[in-house]
Scaffold this motif. Structure first.
Motif, PDB file in Angstrom:
ATOM      1  N   GLU A 295      11.984  -6.613  -3.805  1.00  0.00           N
ATOM      2  CA  GLU A 295      11.596  -6.040  -5.094  1.00  0.00           C
ATOM      3  C   GLU A 295      12.728  -6.018  -6.116  1.00  0.00           C
ATOM      4  N   HIS A 318       2.566  -5.237  -3.800  1.00  0.00           N
ATOM      5  CA  HIS A 318       3.597  -4.498  -3.056  1.00  0.00           C
ATOM      6  C   HIS A 318       4.926  -4.509  -3.818  1.00  0.00           C
ATOM      7  N   HIS A 322       6.971  -1.389  -6.033  1.00  0.00           N
ATOM      8  CA  HIS A 322       8.369  -0.989  -5.848  1.00  0.00           C
ATOM      9  C   HIS A 322       9.106  -0.808  -7.178  1.00  0.00           C
ATOM     10  N   GLU A 341       8.925   2.025   1.041  1.00  0.00           N
ATOM     11  CA  GLU A 341       7.996   1.139   1.745  1.00  0.00           C
ATOM     12  C   GLU A 341       6.624   1.764   2.002  1.00  0.00           C
ATOM     13  N   TYR A 396       6.166   0.928   7.277  1.00  0.00           N
ATOM     14  CA  TYR A 396       5.128   0.458   6.356  1.00  0.00           C
ATOM     15  C   TYR A 396       3.753   1.048   6.698  1.00  0.00           C
TER      16      TYR A 396
HETATM   17 ZN    ZN Z   1       8.553  -3.256   0.396  1.00  0.00          ZN
END
Ligand code: ZN
Ligand code: ARG
Length: 507
Positions: A295, A318, A322, A341, A396
């Motif tokens: 990210e 995703h 971030h 995460e 995650y």
């Molecule tokens: Zn990530």
């Protein structure tokens, strides 16, 4: 005449008073910020406000040379201080005067300025260097600088900066950045923020990038090579700058079909998280798969492998999530990685809901049922996974289950207020899991300690999943009883897993 003498005597005295009584008050800054997972990451005794990085890179030989200028403020009386860096240094100046320097450990550059630095004073540090970064290995064979057929890529978490600029390499010390790199004509340079200009001279082209919002060192990135560039603005008016290696082969179409949705996805995410925090957005897809997606602030690094099975918007969601959770609001210590995460993963679940490919509840029910209590997956605590498991699947997936458990406990209205309020309140700053808990408790008016303790800080499979309000809780299995039937796999699961599998590769 006499009067003058008195004045100079007085100023001599005030000079003496300004400098503390004895040089022994000045101590070396610590060689780390005290991170529980990585004791030598970052350094003590100062804080950086700006990095000005000016480099020249020759892809044919992988030679990188140039200077980095660091603006810092001493936070204690310093006799010397460290930077984190792995390349070969030829000269260091502190406030214009040559400083002596030495190296130690994996990435410590110890600098002794000609004059000590008083607490609260500003220092300008210039470091001149030249090296072949891809040949430098640290931390058991790791290198954050990878050559490609036509250039190089620098990116990596939790550390990567040291392969191209000296820094206080820890997310607790964020700063603004100017990155200006000269490459042979025909080669391009991608970095964070806004491209402020290019200029060519005698066969070399200089690209100048600027990130004017605080940025953690591991979120800086540099990519050099031959790219196809697309430029646009989001509906909300944020400039979008994407770059695709000309050398992506079969992955090119799938990469573009995913990353070109950046603007749309940023606007969609703003609905959940509040206004996008930065003045530019985009990503790049290099022709090398070094550790999947990362990210990197305003300019995500997507490994081409994320698109080898066709387009994947889930990975784009995703990494863009971030930008709020991780980049604008950053960790104070690496053990709090769930704040990055867990939330980025959960946002993929929200995207699945939005796309009618399975609700977040269906995804967590599936995840919870699919992993038996004996699965080592459950032994990692997402709230404190340990340095060796910092990017384990549990951070995650169990991390996202924790967020669904929170949502079920406080209800959608308060949950979405928390989800937007945290990055709004902490914008451009840092936070810990404890800070987040306090914030969520304030907004919800509920005590959340037991819930977070179960989902984040207790090893082992929780006795019941993050059950939806009103749903029947399945009776626990009796020994010998056949495994309960797995819920059907949500339609989004494959792409979510592909995106996350990419993250799980080492750095
Ligand atoms: Zn990530
Ligand atoms: N933050 C990255 C992502 O989730 C993952 C980085 C993985 N790093 C590692 N050392 N495995 O997008």
């Amino acid at each position: 005449m006499r009067k003058r003498l008195i004045v100079s005597a007085a100023s001599a005295l005030s000079l003496l008073l300004a400098v503390p009584a004895s040089a022994t008050d000045f101590r070396p800054g610590a060689d780390g910020v005290g991170d529980p997972y990585y004791p030598t990451f970052g350094n003590g005794g100062y804080s950086v406000s700006h990095y000005d990085i000016r480099l020249k890179y020759q892809p044919a030989t992988d030679e990188l040379e140039g200077t980095t200028t660091i603006l810092a403020t001493a936070t204690q009386d310093l006799s010397r201080f460290n930077l984190d860096f792995v390349l070969n240094v030829s000269e260091v100046l502190v406030n214009g005067r040559p400083a002596t320097f030495a190296t130690s450990g994996d990435q410590e550059l110890e600098i002794t300025p000609a004059r000590p630095l008083a607490k609260g004073s500003q220092a300008t540090v210039v470091v001149r260097y030249k090296d072949v970064p891809s040949t430098v290995e640290r931390y058991d064979g790791y290198t954050a600088w990878r050559r490609t057929p036509d250039g190089a890529v620098a990116a990596g978490e939790p550390v990567s900066a040291g392969w191209w600029f000296p820094s206080n390499d820890h997310p607790s010390d964020k700063a603004t950045f100017d990155v200006s790199v000269q490459v042979p004509n025909g080669t391009q340079v991608i970095s964070n923020g806004v491209l402020t200009g290019t200029s060519s001279q005698a066969g070399w082209t200089r690209y100048s990038w600027r990130e004017n919002k605080p940025q953690a060192t591991y979120l800086t990135t540099l990519a050099i090579g031959k790219f196809d560039i697309t430029q646009d603005t989001t509906v909300g008016g944020i400039p979008v700058y994407n770059a695709y290696s000309k050398d992506l082969g079969d992955n090119a179409a799938a990469a573009r079909a995913s990353v070109e949705r950046t603007g749309e996805l940023v606007d969609w995410l703003s609905g959940y998280f509040g206004e996008y925090p930065f003045s530019s957005v985009g990503g790049y897809v290099p022709n090398i798969d070094s550790g999947g997606a990362l990210e990197t602030q305003t300019r995500v690094r997507y490994g081409p492998g994320a698109f080898s099975d066709g387009s994947n918007t889930s990975v784009v969601v995703h990494e863009l999530a971030h930008q709020w959770y991780g980049d604008s609001v950053s960790l104070n210590r690496w053990s709090d990685i769930w704040l990055n995460e867990g939330f980025a993963e959960y946002t993929q679940f929200l995207w699945s809901e939005h796309e009618n490919e399975g609700t977040a509840q269906e995804l967590v029910d599936y995840l919870y049922a699919a992993r038996p209590a004996s699965d080592p997956f459950w032994s990692v605590k997402p709230g404190d996974p340990g340095a060796d498991h910092q990017f384990a699947a549990a951070v995650y997936y169990r991390g996202a289950m924790a967020i669904q458990a929170l949502r079920n406990a406080v209800g959608d209205e308060k949950f979405f207020r928390i989800l937007k309020g945290w990055p709004t309140e902490r914008r451009y700053g840092n936070g810990t899991i404890q800070d987040f808990q306090a914030y969520a408790e304030k907004v919800s008016g509920q005590k959340l300690g037991d819930l977070l303790n179960t989902w984040l800080f207790t090893p082992g499979k929780p006795a019941v999943g993050p059950v939806a309000p009103g749903a029947a809780v399945a009776a626990p299995l009796v020994a010998g009883q056949a495994q309960a039937q797995l819920p059907t796999e949500p339609k989004s699961w494959k792409k979510i897993q592909e995106a996350t599998a990419v993250h799980e590769s080492r750095r």
